[in-house]
Write an enzyme that holds these catalytic residues in place. Structure first.
Site, PDB file in Angstrom:
ATOM      1  N   THR A 184       0.900  -1.188  -0.023  1.00  0.00           N
ATOM      2  CA  THR A 184      -0.011  -0.110  -0.004  1.00  0.00           C
ATOM      3  C   THR A 184       0.801   1.197   0.019  1.00  0.00           C
ATOM      4  OG1 THR A 184      -0.158  -0.084   2.400  1.00  0.00           O
ATOM      5  CG2 THR A 184      -2.003  -1.059   1.256  1.00  0.00           C
ATOM      6  N   SER A 219       8.505   4.375   5.694  1.00  0.00           N
ATOM      7  CA  SER A 219       7.829   4.996   6.922  1.00  0.00           C
ATOM      8  C   SER A 219       8.112   4.556   8.194  1.00  0.00           C
ATOM      9  CB  SER A 219       6.166   4.529   6.490  1.00  0.00           C
ATOM     10  OG  SER A 219       5.434   5.474   6.967  1.00  0.00           O
ATOM     11  N   HIS A 220       7.378   3.893   8.790  1.00  0.00           N
ATOM     12  CA  HIS A 220       7.753   3.486  10.378  1.00  0.00           C
ATOM     13  C   HIS A 220       8.487   2.315  10.462  1.00  0.00           C
ATOM     14  CE1 HIS A 220       4.019   1.516   9.412  1.00  0.00           C
ATOM     15  NE2 HIS A 220       4.189   0.664  10.488  1.00  0.00           N
ATOM     16  N   LYS A 245       8.959   4.779  -2.629  1.00  0.00           N
ATOM     17  CA  LYS A 245       7.293   5.267  -3.030  1.00  0.00           C
ATOM     18  C   LYS A 245       7.198   5.991  -4.203  1.00  0.00           C
ATOM     19  CE  LYS A 245       5.621   7.056   0.534  1.00  0.00           C
ATOM     20  NZ  LYS A 245       4.778   7.419   1.598  1.00  0.00           N
ATOM     21  N   ASP A 268       8.648   9.236   8.178  1.00  0.00           N
ATOM     22  CA  ASP A 268       8.414  10.202   7.011  1.00  0.00           C
ATOM     23  C   ASP A 268       7.576  11.224   7.126  1.00  0.00           C
ATOM     24  OD1 ASP A 268       6.532   8.126   6.910  1.00  0.00           O
ATOM     25  OD2 ASP A 268       5.978   8.455   4.806  1.00  0.00           O
ATOM     26  N   ASP A 310       4.276  10.840   7.940  1.00  0.00           N
ATOM     27  CA  ASP A 310       2.940  10.851   7.321  1.00  0.00           C
ATOM     28  C   ASP A 310       1.858  10.336   8.216  1.00  0.00           C
ATOM     29  OD1 ASP A 310       3.550   7.982   7.484  1.00  0.00           O
ATOM     30  OD2 ASP A 310       2.793   7.519   5.232  1.00  0.00           O
ATOM     31  N   ARG A 311       2.451   9.949   9.498  1.00  0.00           N
ATOM     32  CA  ARG A 311       1.545   9.498  10.773  1.00  0.00           C
ATOM     33  C   ARG A 311       1.428  10.600  11.909  1.00  0.00           C
ATOM     34  NH1 ARG A 311       0.865   2.789  11.092  1.00  0.00           N
ATOM     35  NH2 ARG A 311       1.024   2.482   8.849  1.00  0.00           N
ATOM     36  N   GLU A 371      -7.155   4.141  10.276  1.00  0.00           N
ATOM     37  CA  GLU A 371      -7.186   3.714  11.590  1.00  0.00           C
ATOM     38  C   GLU A 371      -5.727   3.922  11.781  1.00  0.00           C
ATOM     39  OE1 GLU A 371      -5.813   0.564  12.588  1.00  0.00           O
ATOM     40  OE2 GLU A 371      -5.532   0.384  10.442  1.00  0.00           O
ATOM     41  N   SER A 372      -4.688   3.645  10.925  1.00  0.00           N
ATOM     42  CA  SER A 372      -3.474   3.433  11.431  1.00  0.00           C
ATOM     43  C   SER A 372      -2.564   4.882  11.422  1.00  0.00           C
ATOM     44  CB  SER A 372      -2.765   2.688  10.246  1.00  0.00           C
ATOM     45  OG  SER A 372      -2.873   3.466   8.992  1.00  0.00           O
TER      46      SER A 372
END
Length: 538
Positions: free
Chosen positions: A42, A145-146, A155, A299, A301-302, A385-386
């Site tokens: 994803t 990411s994480h 990406k 990164d 994004d969260r 939800e993440s």
């Protein structure tokens, strides 16, 4: 939950950076081995060089495939590229530049040789494409990411600025694997000298006043703590403080590719997940020092939101609070703008949407589904939800089409500044009005064949009529918002639901479940969900 979860990392937990980088160059993938193929999930292609899953040949081939894809699509504008602090990001970034320049692509890199958060790159792509240029830009973010420090990630964001859809990533992955199998003979590479620069940070930070009430935050004087968790937002938070005169402290400005300053996640791995109480333990310890304390992943994004009265907020809780606040405080948004959520997000969002009189747009897992709605304003907020979300500007126009953890962290401060209540207090008010849901995700064992069967399962294959004592109202294999395949199953009753999806990396399937009738009922839902799914894929 590992017994060391939430404890500081030890020397024995740390990666050997030199060995990781050496393996990036030395190990050559064999694409006849499934684990060594280029495969986009994803959020891009991810893996460790030590497992021959993220190596130089992967990035050479993937970048060449992206060049060929953008030619195929008629994309002739610049390609923005940025990276995060993971150890494998720098070599992969250099490799990608060599291929891009070798193919004559106009490349824009950060002006100050800084890291580039995913939302900042999305913002740059959209800014260029909205400026009346005759060509279109796209971009690459080099980040897993994480994910743990051993991993690398790559990406691709096409001209809409968001994550590439499955049509694009499938083509790119197939071509990349073909190039590797062919010995990379069709690849063009040269020294990355002919590149241009772009001020990602300045453009993003200066524009924040058009989406967040920065004046209200400044006037309130609230004490803000921002922890980048050693990630790409490290240079952004100080710039935000200085640009808008905020009472903001960057609580940990350290950057180290081993992430030695992190506390261990639930499974004793180092993982920069701002929604995890274990990974955020050292941040949560300072909750009393600030009015709002936030964290971002590598990164950015969260987001993770910590309040002095509630600690680390469950991501579902903050999404519900954010939606309730935004749709009541953004007069410039379209009156018919829907609320976007993934189908494994809390039903609290559904109840808030009903109260606000807004349509709910429920889509499969993956932020890419929100892209069209965010671009035209028909979906003013999209959330997962993440702990990933983004929303539109004050005037209803697009901000980013990728997740923006910096934005959501700043929104927490705006909510406190404008309402005088923390997001935790706001959520308590929602609970009083709509009920208190219990939510959890668990894993269940499944063979690769069973996972494949679950991914193609049709809701009609479920013969059960009740779930945990309630009548089943819907058995979904396609999302109600856009009709796209879930890649699994969702079963809904009046007060509960569960969704089951196969894991992309392990021999398990994931069961997401929620109940408005309490934890005991949730456990019953989980047990019956496993029985229902196991019967369907036996």
């Amino acid at each position: 939950m590992n017994e060391r979860a939430g404890t500081p990392a030890l020397e024995t937990d740390l990666i050997d950076v030199d060995a990781l980088v050496k393996a990036y160059y030395d190990l050559k993938p064999d694409v006849t081995v499934p684990e060594q193929r280029v495969a986009f999930g994803t959020s891009g292609h991810r893996g460790s060089s030590l497992n021959t899953a993220f190596n130089e040949n992967h990035i050479i081939a993937t970048t060449q495939a992206i060049v060929e894809y953008r030619t195929k699509q008629g994309i002739t504008g610049p390609l923005f590229i940025g990276t995060d602090p993971h150890a494998l990001s720098a070599p992969a970034y250099t490799t990608a530049l060599e291929v891009l320049v070798g193919n004559g692509v106009r490349v824009l890199v950060d002006q100050f040789d800084d890291y580039v958060p995913t939302p900042s790159l999305s913002h740059a792509i959209l800014a260029y494409n909205r400026a009346g240029n005759t060509d279109e830009a796209d971009g690459i973010v080099v980040t897993p990411s994480h994910n743990p420090p051993t991993d690398g990630g790559f990406k691709y964001n096409p001209p809409h600025g968001g994550p590439a859809d499955s049509d694009a990533t499938s083509w790119i992955a197939a071509r990349a694997n073909e190039l590797i199998a062919g010995g990379l003979v069709d690849v063009k590479m040269s020294e990355p000298s002919a590149v241009e620069t772009y001020d990602f940070r300045g453009a993003y930070v200066d524009d924040l006043e058009n989406i967040i009430d920065m004046a209200a935050i400044k006037a309130s004087g609230i004490r803000i703590g921002a922890d980048p968790l050693g990630g790409a937002s490290v240079g952004y938070w100080g710039a935000i403080r200085d640009r808008y005169g905020l009472n903001l402290t960057v609580t940990n400005p350290k950057v180290d590719p081993t992430w030695r300053f992190m506390t261990l996640d639930w499974d004793s791995k180092i993982r920069m997940d701002p929604s995890s109480p274990s990974a955020m333990a050292s941040v949560i310890a300072h909750k009393g020092d600030f009015d709002i304390l936030t964290g971002n992943d590598a990164d950015a994004d969260r987001h993770g939101i910590v309040t002095p009265d509630g600690g680390l907020m469950n991501p579902n809780h903050f999404l519900a609070v954010a939606i309730d606040y935004l749709y009541s405080h953004r007069e410039g948004w379209r009156a018919d703008a829907a609320i976007g959520k993934t189908l494994v997000s809390s039903t609290m969002i559904d109840r808030v949407a009903g109260f606000l009189g807004r349509d709910l747009w429920e889509v499969p897992v993956g932020f890419k589904w929100f892209v069209p709605g965010l671009i035209d304003g028909s979906v003013a907020f999209g959330g997962e939800e993440s702990a990933g979300a983004s929303f539109v500007r004050f005037d209803g126009t697009v901000w980013t089409t990728d997740k923006d953890g910096i934005l959501l962290a700043l929104l927490a401060s705006e909510i406190l500044a404008v309402t005088g209540k923390t997001p935790s207090q706001r959520y308590a008010e929602l609970v009083e009005h709509f009920g208190d849901p219990a939510y959890a995700r668990v894993d269940a064992a499944a063979t690769p064949a069973q996972k494949a069967q679950l991914g193609k399962l049709d809701g009609d294959a479920i013969t059960a009529t009740e779930l945990a004592g309630e009548k089943i109202l819907a058995k979904l294999s396609h999302a109600p918002g856009n009709g796209a395949a879930i890649g699994g199953l969702k079963v809904v009753t009046e007060n509960a639901w569960f969704a089951a999806r196969p894991s992309g990396t392990e021999d398990v399937y994931k069961i997401y479940a929620e109940s408005f009738k309490g934890p005991e009922h949730l456990r019953q839902v989980q047990l019956e969900a496993k029985a229902i799914v196991d019967a369907a894929i036996a």
